[in-house]
Scaffold this motif. Structure first.
Motif, mmCIF file in Angstrom:
data_model
loop_
_atom_site.group_PDB
_atom_site.id
_atom_site.type_symbol
_atom_site.label_atom_id
_atom_site.label_comp_id
_atom_site.label_asym_id
_atom_site.label_seq_id
_atom_site.Cartn_x
_atom_site.Cartn_y
_atom_site.Cartn_z
ATOM 1 N N LEU A 286 -0.389 -1.613 -5.311
ATOM 2 C CA LEU A 286 -0.857 -0.630 -4.165
ATOM 3 C C LEU A 286 0.263 0.011 -3.495
ATOM 4 N N PHE B 136 0.719 6.583 3.122
ATOM 5 C CA PHE B 136 1.146 5.705 4.111
ATOM 6 C C PHE B 136 -0.274 5.312 4.828
ATOM 7 N N ILE C 140 -2.446 2.808 2.653
ATOM 8 C CA ILE C 140 -1.898 1.581 2.090
ATOM 9 C C ILE C 140 -1.216 0.853 3.472
ATOM 10 N N ILE C 141 -0.475 1.156 4.140
ATOM 11 C CA ILE C 141 0.583 0.624 4.975
ATOM 12 C C ILE C 141 -0.086 0.848 6.497
ATOM 13 N N TRP D 157 -2.981 1.263 7.378
ATOM 14 C CA TRP D 157 -4.535 1.028 7.493
ATOM 15 C C TRP D 157 -4.915 -0.129 8.485
ATOM 16 N N PHE E 256 -8.186 -8.046 6.293
ATOM 17 C CA PHE E 256 -6.897 -7.718 5.930
ATOM 18 C C PHE E 256 -6.059 -8.690 5.305
ATOM 19 N N PRO F 184 -1.227 -5.200 2.098
ATOM 20 C CA PRO F 184 0.048 -4.504 2.174
ATOM 21 C C PRO F 184 0.268 -4.379 3.390
ATOM 22 N N GLY F 185 -0.601 -3.441 4.348
ATOM 23 C CA GLY F 185 -0.419 -3.064 5.473
ATOM 24 C C GLY F 185 -0.085 -4.399 6.513
ATOM 25 N N MET F 186 -0.966 -5.302 6.337
ATOM 26 C CA MET F 186 -0.968 -6.607 7.179
ATOM 27 C C MET F 186 0.386 -7.389 6.909
ATOM 28 N N PHE G 95 3.246 -5.757 6.223
ATOM 29 C CA PHE G 95 4.072 -4.815 6.999
ATOM 30 C C PHE G 95 4.008 -5.156 8.501
#
Lengths: 273, 445
Positions: free
Chosen positions: A59, A175, A178-179, A181, B377, B381-383, B385
């Protein structure tokens, strides 16, 4: 039809003469091999630490690759002036856009295949890797992510005036999808009344192809239970074969809509020029 | 006309079935041959039961031994709503019998209401409970198979239709070993029952393998559980030992876990192997437990601590879990010398333990407690982060102060492995096709 094929072949040829394609290919393969090193525990099946990590690494990398390769391919047509030439011929914008999409899909899927192929063969030699079912599920996941984001890339390439604009927009989309969200949804949906949060999250998930593909794959890998009782009915449905058909239909509708939008905008510009 | 015909058929059927029903009731009036044999036996006799099917229900009200003749299939078949076999006297032994009791009902296949009862080498197929023990102490259930055999008409079977394999209430000091229990509600359910020993049993396709409620001094040792909702459900207990058990693939249900502790205190959880579960070790509202030397492998969450305080969590191995650990509101736990494969430590003095600590981030668990919808979540990836960004109040997090640099000893994987060859063959195919496409793309023409 024949025009579409010509455009697709032209795109494949352009694609494999593009140094970007090879640097992405190298990067993707390198990442896939790194996963083998991390996973020194031998063989893996289902949803576990290493499949979770693989999903996340894919991802991080694949949407960005798709967005950049796809959007640059369209902006290059305009910047190099080749579209100006092409548009004087009696060819339809549809066949141009669809040809582009097919050609770029081939390039992206070749990149994915080389990464997966190298990982599985070296994995066999090193005694580390994925069981067949998990391997195919991850491959399907990569394919769907690439195809989703390639469609978005064509829209970005259509809207952007030049390569730099495409780069900026592409990276922002990456961004946020993926990050950003989870932070974005947690921050904004936190204001909603409690009963509305779940429907809102569900609806927005359908708008984000990265989340859609990731969750579909997590459930198919057998990890659905971790998503909690809130989504029990969804998980039960996705587990069945009907869930796969539903996902394919959803993906087709999603990609179709985005490409149609790109085509309409491109066509409008053409008629005004 | 047709309607009248159908009504007539229905009436005739009803009449016939009533007649047959009356017949059964009459037959029950005369005791079955086995019951006659038991009634005539003297205290302490051993009855050798030849092969054949004997009608239930059977009641034993004096100390006797019932032994199926070797190699023979002696079966008690019960269609009544009573227990197939009811034991009311102390020192009764039942050996080698098969119990067929497929009716869906409240009463179990075997009801034990006496002390020092031995049930050995039985095959129980039941449509209710397998064995119910009430005020039954110091008994033994050995080498017995308990399986679900009930059929529900007209609707899908619900988990709540099933009874427990072995169900204890107010029964102490019993010993259960070498049994296989599958497809029932709970495998062994103990309530207000102390000092029972559960050893070397197999639990499969159940709700909970072993379920303790309000028990003291229970020992659960070297059992194997697979594909249950939860392997060992340890609730409202003290001084329980759970050791050397293996619980795998308990991941299908949203409430699945390998071993669950809830309101458990002073228990010892050691040397267990939990692999491929939703949550390997789940500890909630439990204090002063010792969780040591367990192998927690390939679960979605390795260990989950919720409002758990003052527990010792030491020398466990956490390998290949999607999230090694999650914790919320858990303070005063002593975490030491565990191996976390997701953690990269720094060992400056070469003692094999990291000088940097491994702290369990409470962000996700706190978030989903307030808004369960965000469970979607999990490890996105966002979590991941976002969790890295969240560092507030770090000193109150559950923290392993000296995580191991290497797993101690050799890790074993128990889930069946599949060869890598198949994926390598597919991968090779992919490579060839991909390279061919590249050749088509770059060749001059």
């Amino acid at each position: 039809m024949i025009q579409t094929v010509h455009f697709a072949i032209r795109e494949v040829k352009l694609g494999f003469r593009n140094p970007w394609a090879y640097s992405f290919m190298g990067l993707f393969t390198l990442f896939m091999l790194c996963l083998l090193l991390i996973n020194a525990q031998g063989y893996v099946q289902g949803y576990s630490g290493i499949t979770g990590t693989t999903l996340n690494l894919i991802l991080y990398l694949l949407p960005l690759m798709s967005l950049l390769l796809g959007s640059f391919s369209l902006t290059a047509e305009r910047e190099d002036g080749s579209w100006e030439l092409l548009s004087t011929y009696p060819i339809s914008t549809w066949s141009f856009i669809i040809g582009k999409y097919i050609g770029l899909s081939v390039v992206l899927l070749v990149i994915v295949s080389i990464g997966f192929g190298a990982a599985s063969i070296l994995g066999l030699a090193a005694g580390s890797g994925f069981g067949l079912q998990t391997y195919l599920q991850l491959l399907t996941f990569s394919t769907s992510v690439a195809l989703f984001f390639l469609a978005i890339a064509l829209l970005v390439g259509t809207l952007a005036k030049n390569r730099w604009q495409a780069l900026t927009v592409g990276v922002s989309i990456w961004f946020f999808a993926i990050i950003g969200w989870p932070p974005l949804l947690i921050a904004t949906l936190g204001f909603l009344p409690y009963p509305m949060i779940k429907p809102a999250v569900t609806f927005l998930t359908f708008l984000n192809p990265a989340e859609l593909s990731r969750l579909f794959t997590v459930v198919k890998l057998g990890g659905g239970a971790i998503l909690g009782p809130e989504y029990y009915e969804w998980i039960k449905w996705i587990k069945q074969p009907a869930g796969s058909i539903g996902f394919i239909a959803m993906a087709a509708a999603w990609i179709g809509t985005v490409i149609t939008a790109a085509q309409l905008i491109w066509e409008r510009r053409r008629s005004r020029a | 006309m047709r309607v009248i015909q159908k009504l007539m058929y229905a009436f005739i059927l009803l009449a016939i079935s009533t007649l047959i029903g009356v017949g059964i009731v009459k037959a029950e009036g005369t005791p079955s041959p086995l019951q006659v044999l038991i009634n005539e036996a003297h205290v302490g006799d051993t009855l050798h039961i030849p092969a054949g099917t004997y009608k239930g229900p059977i009641v034993i009200d004096k100390p006797l031994q019932l032994v199926a003749e070797s190699g023979a299939g002696a079966t008690i078949s019960n269609t009544s709503n009573e227990p197939a076999l009811q034991i009311k006297a102390n020192n009764v032994s039942i050996i080698g019998l098969t119990i067929l009791d497929e009716t869906i009902k409240k009463q179990p296949a075997i009801l034990v209401q006496a002390n020092d009862v031995l049930l050995d080498d039985l095959q129980i197929r039941t449509g209710s409970f397998g064995i119910i023990m009430r005020k039954a102490n110091n008994g033994k259930v050995l080498n017995t198979t308990i399986d679900w055999a009930g059929v529900v008409q007209d609707r899908p079977l619900k988990l709540s239709d099933k009874g427990n394999g072995i169900d204890l209430y107010d029964s102490h000091g019993n010993y259960f070993a070498g049994n296989t229990i599958s497809s029932m509600h709970d495998g062994i359910y103990m309530e207000n029952s102390d000092r029972n020993l559960i050893e070397d049993n197999q639990f499969e396709l159940l709700r909970y393998g072993v379920h303790c409620m309000y028990t003291k001094g229970t020992v659960i040792r070297n059992n194997i559980g697979n594909l249950n909702i939860t392997g060992a459900m340890i609730m409202a207990v003290r001084d329980v030992e759970v050791s050397g058990n293996q619980f795998t693939k308990q991941s299908e249900n949203v409430n699945s876990q390998g071993i669950l502790l809830f309101d458990a205190h002073h228990t010892i959880i050691s040397g267990n192997h939990v692999e491929g579960n939703r949550v390997g070790l789940y500890v909630e509202q439990s204090t002063k437990n010792k969780i040591v030397d367990n192998a927690v492998i390939g679960n979605f969450i390795g260990i989950q601590l919720l409002d758990a305080e003052d527990n010792d969590i030491q020398e466990n191995q956490f390998v290949g879990n999607v999230a090694s650990a999650e914790a919320r509101n858990s303070i005063g736990n002593l975490l030491e010398s565990n191996y976390w494969d997701s953690f990269q430590g720094i060992d400056t003095d070469g003692d094999g333990k990291s000088e940097t600590t491994y702290a369990i981030n409470p962000f996700f668990q706190s978030l989903v407690k307030a808004r369960p919808a965000f469970q979607l979540f999990f490890q996105s990836p966002g979590m991941v982060f976002l969790e890295d960004l969240y560092q507030s109040d770090r000193q109150s997090w559950s923290t392993d102060t000296s995580p191991l640099m290497q797993p101690s000893g050799k890790l074993k994987f128990v889930l069946p492995t599949q060869t890598l060859q198949n994926s390598a063959v597919v991968g090779a195919g992919l490579l060839i096709v991909a390279l061919y496409f590249m050749y088509l793309g770059v060749r001059k023409r």
